[in-house]
Motif scaffolding. Structure first.
Motif, PDB file in Angstrom:
ATOM      1  N   PHE A  29      26.355  43.193  40.709  1.00 33.81           N
ATOM      2  CA  PHE A  29      27.162  42.001  40.485  1.00 33.81           C
ATOM      3  C   PHE A  29      27.159  41.181  41.763  1.00 33.81           C
ATOM      4  O   PHE A  29      27.281  41.732  42.863  1.00 33.81           O
ATOM      5  CB  PHE A  29      28.608  42.382  40.123  1.00 33.81           C
ATOM      6  CG  PHE A  29      28.726  43.088  38.809  1.00 33.81           C
ATOM      7  CD1 PHE A  29      28.989  42.384  37.651  1.00 33.81           C
ATOM      8  CD2 PHE A  29      28.553  44.464  38.729  1.00 33.81           C
ATOM      9  CE1 PHE A  29      29.083  43.032  36.427  1.00 33.81           C
ATOM     10  CE2 PHE A  29      28.648  45.122  37.513  1.00 33.81           C
ATOM     11  CZ  PHE A  29      28.915  44.411  36.357  1.00 33.81           C
ATOM     12  N   ALA A  65      29.076  37.828  43.377  1.00 33.81           N
ATOM     13  CA  ALA A  65      30.129  36.820  43.270  1.00 33.81           C
ATOM     14  C   ALA A  65      29.610  35.530  43.893  1.00 33.81           C
ATOM     15  O   ALA A  65      29.300  35.488  45.077  1.00 33.81           O
ATOM     16  CB  ALA A  65      31.384  37.294  43.985  1.00 33.81           C
ATOM     17  N   GLU A  89      24.309  40.543  37.420  1.00 33.27           N
ATOM     18  CA  GLU A  89      25.282  39.708  36.721  1.00 33.27           C
ATOM     19  C   GLU A  89      26.025  38.872  37.751  1.00 33.27           C
ATOM     20  O   GLU A  89      26.510  39.395  38.758  1.00 33.27           O
ATOM     21  CB  GLU A  89      26.281  40.572  35.947  1.00 33.27           C
ATOM     22  CG  GLU A  89      27.322  39.751  35.202  1.00 33.27           C
ATOM     23  CD  GLU A  89      28.338  40.611  34.460  1.00 33.27           C
ATOM     24  OE1 GLU A  89      29.539  40.271  34.514  1.00 33.27           O
ATOM     25  OE2 GLU A  89      27.934  41.603  33.840  1.00 33.27           O
ATOM     26  N   ILE A 116      29.189  36.586  38.959  1.00 32.71           N
ATOM     27  CA  ILE A 116      30.619  36.400  38.706  1.00 32.71           C
ATOM     28  C   ILE A 116      31.002  35.087  39.371  1.00 32.71           C
ATOM     29  O   ILE A 116      31.061  34.997  40.595  1.00 32.71           O
ATOM     30  CB  ILE A 116      31.463  37.551  39.286  1.00 32.71           C
ATOM     31  CG1 ILE A 116      30.987  38.911  38.759  1.00 32.71           C
ATOM     32  CG2 ILE A 116      32.949  37.330  38.969  1.00 32.71           C
ATOM     33  CD1 ILE A 116      31.645  40.104  39.443  1.00 32.71           C
ATOM     34  N   ASP A 149      37.216  34.162  38.306  1.00 32.11           N
ATOM     35  CA  ASP A 149      38.132  35.293  38.190  1.00 32.11           C
ATOM     36  C   ASP A 149      37.500  36.603  38.686  1.00 32.11           C
ATOM     37  O   ASP A 149      37.406  37.577  37.950  1.00 32.11           O
ATOM     38  CB  ASP A 149      38.629  35.451  36.745  1.00 32.11           C
ATOM     39  CG  ASP A 149      39.819  36.405  36.657  1.00 32.11           C
ATOM     40  OD1 ASP A 149      40.436  36.720  37.702  1.00 32.11           O
ATOM     41  OD2 ASP A 149      40.107  36.863  35.538  1.00 32.11           O
ATOM     42  N   LEU A 150      37.122  36.597  39.950  1.00 32.29           N
ATOM     43  CA  LEU A 150      36.532  37.784  40.566  1.00 32.29           C
ATOM     44  C   LEU A 150      37.479  38.980  40.487  1.00 32.29           C
ATOM     45  O   LEU A 150      37.060  40.085  40.120  1.00 32.29           O
ATOM     46  CB  LEU A 150      36.162  37.495  42.022  1.00 32.29           C
ATOM     47  CG  LEU A 150      35.638  38.659  42.845  1.00 32.29           C
ATOM     48  CD1 LEU A 150      34.355  39.215  42.245  1.00 32.29           C
ATOM     49  CD2 LEU A 150      35.420  38.221  44.291  1.00 32.29           C
ATOM     50  N   ARG A 188      37.538  40.401  36.975  1.00 29.20           N
ATOM     51  CA  ARG A 188      36.302  41.146  36.637  1.00 29.20           C
ATOM     52  C   ARG A 188      36.281  42.502  37.331  1.00 29.20           C
ATOM     53  O   ARG A 188      35.878  43.502  36.732  1.00 29.20           O
ATOM     54  CB  ARG A 188      35.070  40.318  37.027  1.00 29.20           C
ATOM     55  CG  ARG A 188      33.756  40.950  36.586  1.00 29.20           C
ATOM     56  CD  ARG A 188      33.661  41.009  35.058  1.00 29.20           C
ATOM     57  NE  ARG A 188      32.379  41.521  34.635  1.00 29.20           N
ATOM     58  CZ  ARG A 188      32.234  42.664  33.951  1.00 29.20           C
ATOM     59  NH1 ARG A 188      33.297  43.387  33.627  1.00 29.20           N
ATOM     60  NH2 ARG A 188      31.038  43.090  33.593  1.00 29.20           N
ATOM     61  N   GLU A 208      38.453  44.870  35.495  1.00 25.89           N
ATOM     62  CA  GLU A 208      37.760  45.361  34.292  1.00 25.89           C
ATOM     63  C   GLU A 208      36.789  46.491  34.654  1.00 25.89           C
ATOM     64  O   GLU A 208      36.728  47.508  33.960  1.00 25.89           O
ATOM     65  CB  GLU A 208      36.980  44.227  33.617  1.00 25.89           C
ATOM     66  CG  GLU A 208      37.832  43.199  32.938  1.00 25.89           C
ATOM     67  CD  GLU A 208      37.010  42.002  32.447  1.00 25.89           C
ATOM     68  OE1 GLU A 208      35.766  42.019  32.563  1.00 25.89           O
ATOM     69  OE2 GLU A 208      37.625  41.042  31.948  1.00 25.89           O
ATOM     70  N   LEU A 209      36.033  46.300  35.737  1.00 24.56           N
ATOM     71  CA  LEU A 209      35.077  47.332  36.167  1.00 24.56           C
ATOM     72  C   LEU A 209      35.804  48.610  36.583  1.00 24.56           C
ATOM     73  O   LEU A 209      35.355  49.717  36.283  1.00 24.56           O
ATOM     74  CB  LEU A 209      34.219  46.818  37.323  1.00 24.56           C
ATOM     75  CG  LEU A 209      33.250  45.684  37.000  1.00 24.56           C
ATOM     76  CD1 LEU A 209      32.602  45.150  38.273  1.00 24.56           C
ATOM     77  CD2 LEU A 209      32.187  46.145  36.008  1.00 24.56           C
TER      78      LEU A 209
END
Length: 193
Positions: free
Chosen positions: A91, A93, A106, A108, A111-112, A115, A118-119
């Protein structure tokens, strides 16, 4: 809940790079005993290309995901590598890149913190490695559960700090220290909540 670990290299005075973010002066301390330690304890933190060059074919021991800012990611991009940690979920950012240059990466953009939460909530025995840099570490400081700091015996005087964040005291507890003959220290701290 998975841990977010900021695993980072820094100088004695707490800088992760010079004012432009360059940390190449620290590479001189990556000798055979230290590399053996890193490849044995943290094999997933060695880039995919580095693992190939060193003949490292180890399973991920601590992390299955890496998160980094664009500055850290650009080190690889600038030499044509679009997935520097292909053995991990990657990921980045960034608000500058609008399209990922690699299917394994992916982006980001918004909303780092959300996220990352979530991870962290995912069901996995392995954690999340925050690779850097200073700005993203500052944004995620409240989400960081563990610090693993590779301190190299150098003083910069100024440069890029470990955390680009406003002042607020945050407590961590020292849980391990490993010393090397070349002067490198690897300290592990756990967040006191």
């Amino acid at each position: 809940m998975r841990k977010l670990t900021y695993y980072i290299a820094c100088t004695i005075d707490g800088f992760i790079g010079d004012p432009q973010g360059d940390a190449s002066s620290m590479y001189q301390f990556v000798d055979a005993p230290f590399m053996e330690f890193m490849s044995g304890e943290y094999p997933e933190t060695i880039s995919t290309q580095g693992r190939v060059a060193l003949g490292i074919d180890a399973d991920n021991k601590r992390f299955d995901t890496v998160v980094q800012g664009l500055g850290s990611y650009k080190v690889a991009l600038d030499i044509g590598i679009t997935s520097p940690y292909a053995h991990l979920r990657e990921f980045v950012a960034t608000r500058s890149l609008t399209e990922s240059p690699d299917p394994n990466v992916e982006l980001i953009a918004e909303d780092l913190v959300g996220r990352i939460r979530e991870l962290k909530a995912e069901d996995s025995p392995l954690g999340i490695w925050l690779c850097g840099g200073s700005t993203i570490a500052g944004e995620l400081i409240e989400e960081i559960d563990e610090l693993i700091i590779k301190t190299y015996p150098q003083v910069y005087g100024s440069g890029m700090p470990m955390f680009g964040a406003d002042f607020e005291a945050r407590d961590f507890e020292l849980s391990a220290v490993r010393t090397f003959d070349n002067g490198v220290l690897v300290r592990t701290y756990t967040r006191k909540r």
